[in-house]
Design an enzyme around this catalytic site. Structure first.
Site, short mmCIF file in Angstrom:
data_model
loop_
_atom_site.label_atom_id
_atom_site.label_comp_id
_atom_site.label_asym_id
_atom_site.label_seq_id
_atom_site.Cartn_x
_atom_site.Cartn_y
_atom_site.Cartn_z
N LYS A 61 5.25 3.88 11.43
CA LYS A 61 4.00 3.22 11.83
C LYS A 61 4.27 2.14 12.87
O LYS A 61 3.52 1.97 13.82
CB LYS A 61 3.35 2.66 10.56
N HIS A 90 4.11 1.39 2.17
CA HIS A 90 5.29 0.70 1.63
C HIS A 90 5.90 1.55 0.51
O HIS A 90 7.12 1.69 0.43
CB HIS A 90 4.90 -0.66 1.05
N GLN A 105 7.17 -14.40 13.04
CA GLN A 105 6.67 -13.24 13.78
C GLN A 105 5.16 -13.30 14.02
O GLN A 105 4.56 -12.35 14.50
CB GLN A 105 7.08 -11.94 13.09
N HIS A 127 0.86 -1.18 0.00
CA HIS A 127 0.00 0.00 0.00
C HIS A 127 0.90 1.24 0.00
O HIS A 127 2.14 1.12 -0.03
CB HIS A 127 -0.97 -0.02 1.19
P1 AMP Z 1 4.67 -4.89 6.66
O1 AMP Z 1 4.50 -5.33 5.25
O2 AMP Z 1 3.40 -4.61 7.37
O3 AMP Z 1 5.61 -5.76 7.43
O4 AMP Z 1 5.41 -3.46 6.59
C1 AMP Z 1 6.62 -3.30 5.90
C2 AMP Z 1 7.17 -1.95 6.20
O5 AMP Z 1 6.25 -0.94 5.82
C3 AMP Z 1 7.48 -1.76 7.69
O6 AMP Z 1 8.69 -1.04 7.84
C4 AMP Z 1 6.31 -0.93 8.14
O7 AMP Z 1 6.60 -0.10 9.25
C5 AMP Z 1 6.07 -0.07 6.91
N1 AMP Z 1 4.71 0.47 6.93
C6 AMP Z 1 3.56 -0.23 7.11
N2 AMP Z 1 2.51 0.62 7.14
C7 AMP Z 1 3.02 1.86 6.97
C8 AMP Z 1 2.45 3.16 6.91
N3 AMP Z 1 1.13 3.36 7.03
N4 AMP Z 1 3.28 4.23 6.74
C9 AMP Z 1 4.62 4.05 6.61
N5 AMP Z 1 5.23 2.84 6.66
C10 AMP Z 1 4.43 1.77 6.84
#
Ligand code: AMP
Length: 376
Positions: free
Chosen positions: A206, A74, A98, A71
């Site tokens: 986040k 990312h 995790q 999204h």
């Molecule tokens: P995930 O796929 O949820 O593991 O997230 C991958 C990376 O994207 C991690 O570093 C998260 O902190 C970052 N991330 C997820 N949601 C957001 C957001 N709304 N704004 C900025 N970074 C994000």
């Protein structure tokens, strides 16, 4: 010097033969994402073969670790990585370590085709903007067999295996609610950093506690990479932090889900505008909003309301994530919270309850309270 220590240097003759053979076969059938030059690296070996020549040509590499279901949050990290680095690698790997034994691993959204499409489109945008140093060069999408060569050790707290534990920072807040979570995150990030050997790694604010855990790991294990943290991307209409898990909510719960952001914003206002430093005033402001919304929802009929449970509202030190009684105006603090949106009690006729039937969804969010000196 650190870099050369970090690279695997000793290649025995039979390994050399293996590497050369892999080079020959991988160059003859290099997988790319559809309609793009983005390489797809599916094994640790192919990632190493891709990475190795970039050391010799002094090219920088930014790594953005993700679990897919991409999204705008990312994408903002990928854009930042492309501004700073010659090459960007996006890893897409849903890391079982995790997830707790009772968490949503099985239903976690798997969206390879749409992720591929999103990355190809973003890469075209990056190529057209001369301010960028690099573009998305590769997606690293390994299998669990590759990532856990001795076998996946399991998700239980007492599972045996090679783990990286960063304590005490990984034990509080999210770590208290999900005891194996940061062990899983640190372990997989250690693996990813060792495989890709990135110049810089990009994480979102986040997941603020995750950024503190990763910074600590990089510092304590002397890992030669720079940790860059990008701002939280939010829904422009109501401020809900973007998350791959928001798809589980469905419209009814989605309309209430920004309650945590509203609560944290009220607490931030208590610090910035009302000039409070004490925990009671700051955390109390957040709790006031959560209580009021919960009361309002509780008064509605079961087929209209969305109920939630508050896991925590925290005011913590920015380097240790330990709770503080008051904000140190020279250090600032991290204001964070977690709520669980409960499944709807009674669906209305034909109601869309969200992805996977609308299970309980845990939402987290945070706001950094900046040091007063920096603010003034
Ligand atoms: P995930 O796929 O949820 O593991 O997230 C991958 C990376 O994207 C991690 O570093 C998260 O902190 C970052 N991330 C997820 N949601 C957001 C957001 N709304 N704004 C900025 N970074 C994000």
């Amino acid at each position: 010097m650190l870099r050369s220590l970090y690279r695997p240097r000793a290649i025995l003759p039979n390994h050399k033969y293996h590497v050369l053979r892999t080079l020959a076969t991988s160059s003859s059938r290099r997988e790319t994402l559809p309609s793009s030059p983005i390489r797809v690296l599916r094994s640790v070996n192919s990632a190493r073969v891709w990475r190795r020549p970039l050391f010799d040509t002094h090219r920088t590499v930014g790594l953005v670790p993700t679990m897919g279901a991409l999204h705008s949050g990312h994408l903002s990290l990928i854009r930042a990585a492309a501004r700073d680095n010659h090459h960007v690698v996006v890893s897409i790997y849903v890391n079982p370590a995790q997830f707790g034994p009772r968490e949503d691993l099985d239903s976690y959204p798997a969206t390879w085709d749409s992720d591929a499409h999103i990355l190809a489109r973003l890469d075209r945008e990056l190529a057209g903007d001369g301010a960028n140093l690099g573009r998305v060069s590769a997606v690293f999408a390994p299998t669990t067999t590759d990532m856990y060569p001795s076998g996946f050790p399991g998700q239980d707290i007492d599972s045996k295996g090679s783990f990286v534990s960063i304590t005490p920072v990984g034990e509080v807040l999210e770590g208290a609610s999900r005891p194996t979570f940061f062990r899983g995150v640190a372990t997989v990030c250690m693996k990813l950093f060792n495989i890709i050997q990135p110049t810089r790694v990009y994480f979102g604010q986040k997941d603020v506690q995750q950024t503190v855990v990763i910074r600590r790991m990089v510092e304590d294990f002397m890992m030669p990479t720079e940790v860059v943290v990008g701002p939280t991307e939010r829904d422009p209409t109501d401020g809900l932090a973007l998350s791959s898990r928001n798809v589980y909510l469905g419209p009814r719960r989605r309309s209430v889900a920004n309650v945590l952001f509203r609560a944290l914003t009220a607490a931030e206002t208590a610090y910035t505008e009302s000039r409070h430093l004490d925990r009671e005033s700051i955390v109390g402001a957040a709790e006031g909003v959560l209580d009021a919304v919960l009361q309002e929802q509780s008064g509605l009929a079961p087929e209209r309301r969305s109920l939630f449970e508050v896991d925590y509202v925290s005011l913590a030190d920015p380097d240790t994530m330990q709770e503080v009684d008051a904000v140190d105006p020279e250090r600032g603090a991290v204001l964070s919270g977690a709520i669980k949106m409960l499944p709807v009690e009674k669906a209305a006729e034909g109601e869309d309850l969200g992805y996977s039937g609308g299970p309980a969804v845990r939402l987290i969010d945070n706001i950094i309270l900046k040091p007063r000196t920096a603010e003034e």
